[in-house]
Design a protein around this motif. Structure first.
Motif, PDB file in Angstrom:
ATOM      1  N   ASN B  81       0.824  -1.203   0.000  1.00  0.00           N
ATOM      2  CA  ASN B  81       0.000   0.000   0.000  1.00  0.00           C
ATOM      3  C   ASN B  81       0.861   1.256   0.000  1.00  0.00           C
ATOM      4  O   ASN B  81       1.315   1.713   1.035  1.00  0.00           O
ATOM      5  CB  ASN B  81      -0.927  -0.025   1.225  1.00  0.00           C
ATOM      6  N   GLN B  87      -4.795   8.228   1.451  1.00  0.00           N
ATOM      7  CA  GLN B  87      -5.803   7.782   2.413  1.00  0.00           C
ATOM      8  C   GLN B  87      -5.804   8.685   3.653  1.00  0.00           C
ATOM      9  O   GLN B  87      -6.851   9.035   4.191  1.00  0.00           O
ATOM     10  CB  GLN B  87      -5.529   6.316   2.790  1.00  0.00           C
ATOM     11  N   GLY B 126      -8.836   3.329   0.535  1.00  0.00           N
ATOM     12  CA  GLY B 126      -8.072   2.081   0.551  1.00  0.00           C
ATOM     13  C   GLY B 126      -8.794   0.961  -0.183  1.00  0.00           C
ATOM     14  O   GLY B 126      -8.169   0.109  -0.817  1.00  0.00           O
ATOM     15  N   THR B 144      -2.280   2.788  -6.320  1.00  0.00           N
ATOM     16  CA  THR B 144      -2.181   3.587  -5.097  1.00  0.00           C
ATOM     17  C   THR B 144      -1.344   4.837  -5.319  1.00  0.00           C
ATOM     18  O   THR B 144      -1.667   5.899  -4.791  1.00  0.00           O
ATOM     19  CB  THR B 144      -1.603   2.762  -3.928  1.00  0.00           C
ATOM     20  N   MET B 249      -7.252  -4.062   2.908  1.00  0.00           N
ATOM     21  CA  MET B 249      -7.069  -2.703   2.419  1.00  0.00           C
ATOM     22  C   MET B 249      -8.044  -1.737   3.079  1.00  0.00           C
ATOM     23  O   MET B 249      -7.720  -0.568   3.275  1.00  0.00           O
ATOM     24  CB  MET B 249      -7.232  -2.668   0.896  1.00  0.00           C
ATOM     25  N   GLY B 253      -6.599   1.317   4.987  1.00  0.00           N
ATOM     26  CA  GLY B 253      -7.054   2.671   4.678  1.00  0.00           C
ATOM     27  C   GLY B 253      -7.657   3.367   5.894  1.00  0.00           C
ATOM     28  O   GLY B 253      -7.444   4.553   6.118  1.00  0.00           O
TER      29      GLY B 253
END
Lengths: 513, 379
Positions: B81, B87, B126, B144, B249, B253
């Motif tokens: 990520n 985020q 996310g 991302t 995710m 996030g």
């Protein structure tokens, strides 16, 4: 040539990794012009010894003599230049290249930087003819059979001037007919003055091919025997250290209701090409149905379709009369299916997780191990301890990472996890691949016990012995279709081999007359 | 070659990396005729020398803990990520928006509401790359990274064009949030010499424990780890890798969004135009890697990074060393963590090296890594 009795002599070779000795004072003497088998269980140290001989590993102590002269083999190139060549178990060939290109790779003959491919092709053709290898030097590797790929590997070592050839488990990927051809080729090679070291744990091949046999157990030499003067039982006892039963006696099958019914199943492989092309069969409770066939004839895709790991194109899969085609793996599992996967390290285990976690891989989400979304590690360890005891998994404790277990114990762990769930249909693929005789016997006993307990067992194996010993019925898969169905009592390895090679049952019958 | 067991090794590698990082910084300072001892002295002085500086250091660590935790959860599921910045930014904007929209709600309603809004915004940011990867197999790295830019410019657009005009104090910044929505608490601030330390620190500590619980004790955590380690075996075991990746995710996030909430409701009390992706996103990745993804490791390395950043300011004023040296030290530490393979050569693993040749029937089947290597991937 120096006047020595041995072309290769390895004296008191010790190879230690830390405090662990993979080879401990191992001796090996190979006479010129003989096929010398190196026999041992997995992890006995055969590969280490051969890696020392081929320059991949440097021995901690000990000395290697070539034709009586001490040599130091410190790199694979050195081994090559001394005339030691290895025919690897997994072929080191590039699919998109021709046989010639593969063989000259790394030592290309060139004129002013331009590869002289035609000269090389001629040389290779000559070599191939001389040793009766029947390899087309201009064919692309991707287009030739597994057997010919192996012969290309043999050519590669010969082209580089090998005098001593090491064969690392060469028959693992071959059909019975191809095995016989290979043994013929090996015999030809030694007739021409080459020496061969044959690494294997298959006793039948040693008996057919080898002149002498050195047995290694847990890193130590147990002894060298003349093959003609030793029985299979003698060799097996030397290899495992205790006597073994080859064939497990079993009662006649008591058939129950149909557990698995497959109707006109079509499945594609990854590239979208049909791999299973209209297969029908049933497995009843209380029987073992064996699926024989050479690797890559749709077995993998068939099993993946049955267990929900692969989508099917068309057809029906009925498990206990429930339609389970294209169902999620968990749904299929919960219908009452146990699955011992073909690739135990890729599918069967999460190697980095502990043995306890792996043993709970199919049941972790249910009580008693999971309560309200939280895992009860105490219960998980209890569960693991029970399985370790019941299935005799050899480990220091249940917290050990699964990757640290030996291959045999990894397989036992999977078997324990799958059989313990008391499923009605047990799908087993290659359950004993790479395992030693002791572990094989154990797993075979377990499978027969399941059958006798009224479970339906579907067994996929490339090992004919295994199929013949365990199955109540055998179907042979060739090119995604069922080439024939036979019974182990009335068939022969010859017939199975022909079916596996794609002949129909009618043709096979004709040939036998 | 020093023989140690694997746990000690896990600790030694980051420690060695940190030392090596400081050493590289010192060498560069010597090269430019600065006094490294004086510089590092004033760094410590600047970050830990007074109650104010300790307060600021802890404040700095707070969002880093959240983003680092976010990174580690996704990383456990095998999802890299890089979108933590975006985020976090989403979390920041959302929390400020809610705080400004309902300034008069009582604290016990408004504060949780603003925090949840920020967490939700992060979760949505996310979930997008998680969803795309699970169903379309897109590379999470590219998605991302690009979403960071989407978040960056969307935040400016939202503030300037969509937010009601009376939320803004200028074209570039919103008004301050009311005291009903702030994480600032007077007694805590006073305790640390009126620094900007805020209640979020305790939320960060709670998050550390909660993530540890999630990953080590829950069924979902087991699935996340399992899918990350071996997606094939996980699928075989009936876990849904799609669901697990999306869930990891969403959690990642959420945590990153909370990191942004800490900046909004805690540090700055408003939102102002960002010209680059938030640094807590990228620093969070570094913190997580240095702390090898564990809760305790993340806490310690978040503190270290804060010491470097807050102390770096002190180094500049106290020893006249440019702040960029701190960036070099930080980068070097990450570099050495990154090459842990090389460092680990220094510390041979005692667990394997000392394994005696098996004597008992129980131990004899235990195969060491060497033996695996020896049989060379047979099977």
């Amino acid at each position: 040539m120096a006047n020595s009795e041995y072309v290769i002599e390895m004296r008191k070779i010790t190879k230690a990794f830390g405090d662990f000795k993979a080879n401990d004072q191992v001796d090996l003497q190979v006479r010129p012009g003989e096929i010398h088998a190196l026999l041992g269980e997995n992890g006995a140290g055969k590969s280490t010894l051969m890696n020392v001989l081929s320059g991949l590993l440097e021995p901690t102590s000990g000395q290697i003599y070539l034709n009586g002269k001490p040599v130091k083999i410190d790199s694979p190139n050195k081994a090559n230049s001394l005339g030691i060549g290895m025919v690897h178990q997994h072929f080191m060939l590039i699919d998109a290249f021709t046989v010639t290109e593969n063989i000259i790779l790394g030592s290309e003959p060139n004129r002013g930087g331009v590869i002289n491919i035609h000269q090389a092709e001629k040389d290779i053709q000559k070599l191939s003819d001389h040793y009766n290898l029947d390899v087309d030097p201009t064919a692309k590797v991707a287009d030739i059979s597994v057997g010919m790929q192996q012969r290309a590997e043999i050519l590669k070592t010969l082209y580089r001037g090998a005098n001593v050839l090491i064969f690392d488990e060469p028959t693992a990927v071959l059909t019975p007919q191809e095995i016989e051809e290979l043994i013929e080729i090996m015999k030809n090679l030694v007739k021409e003055g080459k020496s061969i070291i044959l690494i294997t744990h298959k006793l039948s091949e040693i008996r057919q091919a080898a002149d002498r046999c050195t047995v290694i157990r847990r890193g130590k030499t147990i002894g060298t025997v003349e093959v003609a003067g030793a029985s299979s039982e003698d060799l097996a006892t030397m290899m495992v250290g205790h006597s073994v039963t080859f064939k497990i006696p079993k009662q006649p099958a008591k058939l129950g209701p149909t557990t698995l019914q497959v109707k006109d199943l079509h499945v594609n492989e990854n590239r979208g090409i049909p791999a299973v092309k209209g297969v029908d069969f049933t497995v009843k409770s209380g029987e073992i149905l064996g699926i024989a066939g050479i690797d890559g004839n749709g077995q993998t895709e068939l099993i993946e379709a049955l267990t929900g790991l692969r989508k099917i194109v068309s057809g029906e899969i009925l498990i206990k009369n429930h339609e389970r085609a294209n169902a999620a793996p968990r749904k299929i599992t919960e219908t009452g299916v146990a699955h011992v996967p073909e690739d135990r390290q890729k599918y069967g285990l999460v190697l980095q997780l502990s043995l306890a976690e792996n043993l709970a891989l199919q049941t972790y989400y249910r009580a008693p191990i999971s309560e309200h979304g939280f895992l009860d590690y105490g219960k998980m360890r209890e569960h693991a301890k029970r399985l370790i005891k019941e299935y005799d998994i050899r480990t220091t404790n249940e917290q050990l990472r699964a990757g640290e277990l030996s291959g045999g114990n990894q397989q036992k762990a999977i078997i324990a996890r799958e059989l313990d769930r008391d499923a009605d249909l047990i799908i087993v693929a290659q359950p004993t691949r790479g395992l030693d005789v002791g572990a094989i016997e154990y797993i075979h006993r377990q499978l027969i016990a399941q059958r006798d307990a009224g479970k339906a067992v579907l067994l996929v194996s490339f090992e004919l012995d295994e199929i013949m010993n365990l199955s109540d019925r055998i179907i042979v898969l060739h090119d995604g279709k069922i080439a024939g169905e036979v019974r182990p009592e009335t068939t022969t390895e010859q017939e199975l081999g022909l079916l596996m090679a794609g002949q129909t049952q009618a043709e096979t019958a004709k040939e036998e007359i | 070659m020093i023989k140690v067991n694997s746990t000690t090794r896990k600790i030694l590698i980051p420690l060695f990396s940190i030392l090596a990082g400081f050493l590289v910084g010192a060498i560069i300072m010597l090269f430019y005729s600065y006094d490294p001892l004086q510089a590092y002295g004033s760094m410590i002085q600047g970050s830990l020398g007074s109650t104010v500086s300790i307060g600021e250091t802890l404040r700095q660590a707070t969002p880093l803990i959240f983003t680092a935790l976010g990174f580690s959860v996704a990383n456990s599921a095998g999802f890299f990520n890089i979108g933590l910045s975006g985020q976090a930014l989403a979390g920041w904007v959302a929390s400020i928006w809610v705080a400004l929209a309902f300034p008069d709600l009582p604290t016990f309603v408004l504060l949780p509401l603003a925090i949840i809004a920020g967490a939700l915004a992060g979760a949505i940011m996310g979930a997008i790359p998680g969803f795309l990867r699970a169903f379309f197999g897109t590379s999470e790295v590219i998605v991302t990274i690009m979403l960071n830019y989407v978040a960056l410019y969307l935040s400016t657009y939202l503030m300037q064009e969509v937010m009601p005009a009376h939320f803004r104090s200028s074209q570039d910044a919103t008004k301050m949030i009311s005291h009903h929505a702030t994480l600032h608490v007077d007694w805590l601030s006073h305790m640390f010499g009126d620094s900007r330390i805020h209640f979020g620190l305790f939320l960060a500590l709670i998050a550390l424990v909660a993530v540890w619980l999630l990953m080590k004790k829950t069924t979902l955590g087991f699935e996340i780890r399992s899918v990350g380690l071996n997606p094939f075996a996980s699928e075989y075991a009936g876990m849904s890798s799609k669901k697990t990746i999306i869930m990891s995710m969403v959690i990642s996030g959420t945590l990153a969004g909370l990191g942004g909430v800490m900046e909004g409701l805690g540090t700055y009390q408003n939102f102002f135009i960002q010209t680059a992706s938030m640094s807590i996103g990228f620093d969070g990745m570094a913190v997580s890697l240095l702390g090898s993804g564990s809760s305790l490791g993340i806490l310690l390395s978040a503190l270290l990074f804060s010491i470097l950043q807050i102390g770096g300011l002190g180094m500049q004023t106290g020893a006249g060393v440019p702040f960029e040296i701190v960036s070099i030290v930080t980068a070097s530490i990450i570099f050495f963590v990154g090459i842990d393979y090389v460092i680990s050569k220094l510390f041979k693993n005692k667990d394997n090296a000392n394994k005696k040749l098996p004597k008992t029937p129980i131990a004899k089947e235990v195969v060491t890594e060497e033996k695996d290597a020896q049989e060379g991937g047979r099977l």
